[in-house]
Scaffold this active site. Structure first.
Site, PDB file in Angstrom:
ATOM      1  N   ARG A   1      17.195  55.007  45.837  1.00 46.28           N
ATOM      2  CA  ARG A   1      17.188  56.407  46.256  1.00 46.28           C
ATOM      3  C   ARG A   1      16.552  57.331  45.230  1.00 46.28           C
ATOM      4  O   ARG A   1      15.988  58.359  45.564  1.00 46.28           O
ATOM      5  CB  ARG A   1      18.625  56.850  46.510  1.00 46.28           C
ATOM      6  CG  ARG A   1      18.792  57.331  47.913  1.00 46.28           C
ATOM      7  CD  ARG A   1      20.096  57.874  48.239  1.00 46.28           C
ATOM      8  NE  ARG A   1      20.999  57.985  47.110  1.00 46.28           N
ATOM      9  CZ  ARG A   1      22.309  58.039  47.244  1.00 46.28           C
ATOM     10  NH1 ARG A   1      22.836  57.960  48.424  1.00 46.28           N
ATOM     11  NH2 ARG A   1      23.103  58.169  46.200  1.00 46.28           N
TER      12      ARG A   1
ATOM     13  N   LYS B   1      22.210  27.691  35.451  1.00 51.76           N
ATOM     14  CA  LYS B   1      22.269  27.306  34.030  1.00 51.76           C
ATOM     15  C   LYS B   1      21.827  25.850  33.898  1.00 51.76           C
ATOM     16  O   LYS B   1      22.319  24.975  34.603  1.00 51.76           O
ATOM     17  CB  LYS B   1      23.692  27.480  33.479  1.00 51.76           C
ATOM     18  CG  LYS B   1      24.096  28.956  33.341  1.00 51.76           C
ATOM     19  CD  LYS B   1      25.491  29.088  32.765  1.00 51.76           C
ATOM     20  CE  LYS B   1      26.044  30.488  32.913  1.00 51.76           C
ATOM     21  NZ  LYS B   1      25.667  31.398  31.853  1.00 51.76           N
TER      22      LYS B   1
ATOM     23  N   HIS C   1      31.951  31.093  40.323  1.00 53.97           N
ATOM     24  CA  HIS C   1      31.388  30.267  39.250  1.00 53.97           C
ATOM     25  C   HIS C   1      32.217  29.006  38.980  1.00 53.97           C
ATOM     26  O   HIS C   1      31.685  27.900  38.914  1.00 53.97           O
ATOM     27  CB  HIS C   1      31.284  31.061  37.952  1.00 53.97           C
ATOM     28  CG  HIS C   1      30.543  32.364  38.083  1.00 53.97           C
ATOM     29  ND1 HIS C   1      29.452  32.515  38.897  1.00 53.97           N
ATOM     30  CD2 HIS C   1      30.734  33.575  37.495  1.00 53.97           C
ATOM     31  CE1 HIS C   1      29.005  33.765  38.801  1.00 53.97           C
ATOM     32  NE2 HIS C   1      29.770  34.427  37.960  1.00 53.97           N
TER      33      HIS C   1
ATOM     34  N   ASP D   1      24.444  32.370  42.611  1.00 56.21           N
ATOM     35  CA  ASP D   1      25.568  32.193  41.696  1.00 56.21           C
ATOM     36  C   ASP D   1      24.913  31.772  40.391  1.00 56.21           C
ATOM     37  O   ASP D   1      24.423  30.644  40.263  1.00 56.21           O
ATOM     38  CB  ASP D   1      26.516  31.095  42.203  1.00 56.21           C
ATOM     39  CG  ASP D   1      27.740  30.970  41.312  1.00 56.21           C
ATOM     40  OD1 ASP D   1      27.561  30.890  40.086  1.00 56.21           O
ATOM     41  OD2 ASP D   1      28.858  30.961  41.833  1.00 56.21           O
ATOM     42  N   HIS D   2      24.859  32.683  39.434  1.00 53.70           N
ATOM     43  CA  HIS D   2      23.994  32.406  38.279  1.00 53.70           C
ATOM     44  C   HIS D   2      24.468  31.194  37.478  1.00 53.70           C
ATOM     45  O   HIS D   2      23.705  30.616  36.725  1.00 53.70           O
ATOM     46  CB  HIS D   2      23.790  33.650  37.410  1.00 53.70           C
ATOM     47  CG  HIS D   2      24.932  33.969  36.495  1.00 53.70           C
ATOM     48  ND1 HIS D   2      26.054  34.632  36.917  1.00 53.70           N
ATOM     49  CD2 HIS D   2      25.123  33.713  35.181  1.00 53.70           C
ATOM     50  CE1 HIS D   2      26.880  34.764  35.886  1.00 53.70           C
ATOM     51  NE2 HIS D   2      26.336  34.226  34.819  1.00 53.70           N
TER      52      HIS D   2
ATOM     53  N   ASP E   1      36.215  37.509  40.304  1.00 54.44           N
ATOM     54  CA  ASP E   1      35.031  37.676  39.457  1.00 54.44           C
ATOM     55  C   ASP E   1      34.482  36.339  38.963  1.00 54.44           C
ATOM     56  O   ASP E   1      33.267  36.172  38.849  1.00 54.44           O
ATOM     57  CB  ASP E   1      35.419  38.557  38.258  1.00 54.44           C
ATOM     58  CG  ASP E   1      34.219  38.975  37.430  1.00 54.44           C
ATOM     59  OD1 ASP E   1      33.262  39.501  38.026  1.00 54.44           O
ATOM     60  OD2 ASP E   1      34.235  38.777  36.202  1.00 54.44           O
TER      61      ASP E   1
HETATM   62  C1  BG6 Z   1      29.667  37.492  36.009  1.00 54.04           C
HETATM   63  C2  BG6 Z   1      30.961  38.240  35.954  1.00 54.04           C
HETATM   64  O1  BG6 Z   1      29.439  36.981  37.290  1.00 54.04           O
HETATM   65  O2  BG6 Z   1      29.713  36.417  35.081  1.00 54.04           O
HETATM   66  C3  BG6 Z   1      31.230  38.755  34.566  1.00 54.04           C
HETATM   67  O3  BG6 Z   1      30.920  39.321  36.870  1.00 54.04           O
HETATM   68  C4  BG6 Z   1      31.170  37.627  33.570  1.00 54.04           C
HETATM   69  O4  BG6 Z   1      32.478  39.414  34.482  1.00 54.04           O
HETATM   70  C5  BG6 Z   1      29.891  36.843  33.738  1.00 54.04           C
HETATM   71  O5  BG6 Z   1      31.217  38.197  32.279  1.00 54.04           O
HETATM   72  C6  BG6 Z   1      29.903  35.601  32.874  1.00 54.04           C
HETATM   73  O6  BG6 Z   1      28.636  35.029  32.895  1.00 54.04           O
HETATM   74  P1  BG6 Z   1      28.098  34.240  31.638  1.00 54.04           P
HETATM   75  O7  BG6 Z   1      26.768  33.716  32.088  1.00 54.04           O
HETATM   76  O8  BG6 Z   1      28.007  35.214  30.510  1.00 54.04           O
HETATM   77  O9  BG6 Z   1      29.090  33.164  31.375  1.00 54.04           O
END
Ligand code: BG6
Length: 503
Positions: free
Chosen positions: A47, A184, A242, A179-180, A237
């Site tokens: 925006r 990894k 994760h 999902d990051h 979270d």
């Molecule tokens: C995120 C969470 O998805 O993952 C955060 O929202 C958390 O709260 C983070 O700190 C942790 O990711 P990483 O890669 O630093 O272990």
């Protein structure tokens, strides 16, 4: 590695934190490694009123400049464009369509579009719907993919609704739920460790494994995210997404092939086999905690309730430890323990396979002999690597045994490039590979598992939430959760365990 097809990446929420902290640096990383297509554009959408140049200048601030990379950064900047749009207003989407068409013809890019929803989740309904209304979901003349950031719902019902809504406008194979953790390198290495070595897989089951322990500890607190976190907590979270994905990869059966469906079918089966924790059992199997004010060295560390944006009477968990079972042939009877928390003494994520003891303690009669507990530690971060703990004879007379470490550190592989999680995942999506993205059915199954726990906490305020001083390993009562043995106290350095570490 082959370059992806030419396309435009549309980032919704382009003026937000994720875009500058993660997405732009990840795209720049792909640029410097020559992994972006020659014809490529990023269209930031939000925006805020900005011109292309102003957007580029804002993004430039988040790319670390040095004496050598100025040219690279300039070349990358040329790919960035910006469109002001009220993303919540459906009737503005024809403007977006027009901009995409004109960018496409200017840069000779076909109608291949990736949409990245880096927005608050309340826009996950309106954006896909509005894109569909102007035909921007139609893959007839080029791919259309939608990347969604977590949270995928805030409970089971909203997760189901979200999936249903997305599937009204996009097909499952167009959806990329990021999902990051799956991006990894060391998380993916768990599959390689398990399935490319003849020695691990035969013992990776209830006959040899005593229990499995997964830790994801953070030294940071909630920082500037108190407002979000107070409505989320560690379960939503970290655990539902994760940590459950880690459980899926540790516990799954070997997939038939390495592709999106084969791997995701196997993780889904793990989630389907999780033994439900009933609301009435929650207190016994799950422990929640919240960090409280403490002194670390000379510093006074804020408690969670003093953090900005947090309710001073909050009962949101910043720590969680739980025990559960996977009811299938491979894992029947093997306890799984997971623990995660903020403001713990070390930032460490690791999976530990604790093996059963020998059936007969041949060397166990001497006072100086340790009881060996073989452990395989898969270190995800930091000091990425693998550690195996085995018993060795102490030199000298007699048969005294001592546990020693055999370890491998990724850092020993010099010249190896470890891509960032976001870089890897963005590239996969550009190449149409969803293997490392979560599938809708698995996300719902993971919610099904955690939902009774959230319900119990909501419906029964008597379930305690234990305070733990910031900088400690969480509430002491957690030790009682682990039936036999004890939690590992890992350090930043993979091999220095059992010591009290840094905050
Ligand atoms: C995120 C969470 O998805 O993952 C955060 O929202 C958390 O709260 C983070 O700190 C942790 O990711 P990483 O890669 O630093 O272990």
């Amino acid at each position: 590695m082959k370059q992806p097809e030419s396309h435009i990446l549309v980032i919704f929420g382009a003026s937000g934190d994720l875009t500058r902290r993660k997405l732009i640096p990840a795209l720049y990383e792909l640029h410097t490694r020559n992994l972006l297509p020659d014809q490529f554009a990023v269209l930031g959408v939000s925006r805020t009123e900005l011109s292309d140049l102003e957007f580029q200048d804002k993004m430039r601030e988040f790319l670390p400049a040095n004496d050598h990379n100025q040219k690279d950064i300039d070349e990358f900047m040329v790919h960035l464009y910006y469109q002001t749009l009220s993303t919540a207003e459906s009737d503005e989407y024809p403007v977006l369509k027009q901009r995409l068409e004109s960018l496409g013809s200017e840069l000779s890019i076909p109608e291949n579009y990736i949409y990245y929803l880096s927005t608050p989740p309340n826009l996950y309904q309106v954006i896909p719907q509005s894109l569909a209304e102007v035909g921007l979901n139609d893959s007839t003349n080029g791919f259309k993919r939608l990347i969604i950031e977590k949270p995928f719902g805030t409970d089971l019902t909203s997760a189901r609704e979200l999936n249903k809504n997305l599937l009204n406008y996009f097909k499952e194979n167009q959806l990329y739920r990021i999902d990051h953790y799956l991006g990894k390198e060391t998380v993916q290495n768990m599959l390689v460790t398990r399935f490319s070595n003849g020695i691990f897989e035969p013992v990776w089951n209830r006959n040899f494994v005593h229990h499995v322990e997964i830790t994801s500890a953070e030294t940071l607190g909630v920082e500037e995210r108190g407002g979000y976190y107070d409505h989320s907590g560690a379960m939503r979270d970290m655990v539902q997404n994760h940590l459950m994905q880690l459980v899926g990869l540790v516990a799954m059966e070997p997939p038939v092939v390495i592709d999106a469906n084969a791997i995701r079918n196997e993780t889904l089966k793990v989630f389907q086999s999780l033994r439900p924790i009933k609301e009435t059992e929650v207190e016994k199997h799950v422990i929640r905690g919240q960090y409280i004010q403490s002194h670390v060295g000379k510093d006074l560390i804020n408690g969670y309730r003093e953090e900005h944006g947090v309710d001073p009477l909050s009962r949101t968990e910043t720590y969680l430890a739980m025990k559960f079972y996977i009811d299938n042939f491979r894992w029947a009877g093997v306890p799984f323990y997971i623990r995660t928390g903020k403001k713990l003494p070390a930032r460490v994520t690791e999976v530990v396979i604790h093996f059963k003891n020998t059936p007969h303690h041949l060397f166990g009669t001497q006072a100086t002999t340790e009881q060996v507990n073989n452990q395989l530690v898969l270190r995800i971060q930091p000091d990425e690597g693998i550690l195996l703990k085995i018993g060795m004879k102490v030199p000298g007379s007699g048969f005294n045994v001592q546990t020693v470490n055999m370890n491998f550190h990724y850092s020993e592989l010099s010249d190896i490039y470890l891509p960032t999680a976001y870089g890897r995942l963005l590239l996969d999506c550009m190449q149409g590979d969803a293997t490392l993205y979560a599938r809708g059915d698995a996300v719902e199954k993971a919610w099904e598992f955690v939902q009774p726990i959230l319900n119990a906490w909501q419906n029964n305020p008597d379930i305690p939430i234990y305070g733990y001083p910031a900088g400690t390993w969480g509430p002491e009562v957690v030790d009682q959760l682990m039936e036999e043995g004890q939690w590992r106290y890992p350090c930043k350095n993979l091999a220095h365990d059992g010591e009290y570490c840094e905050l």
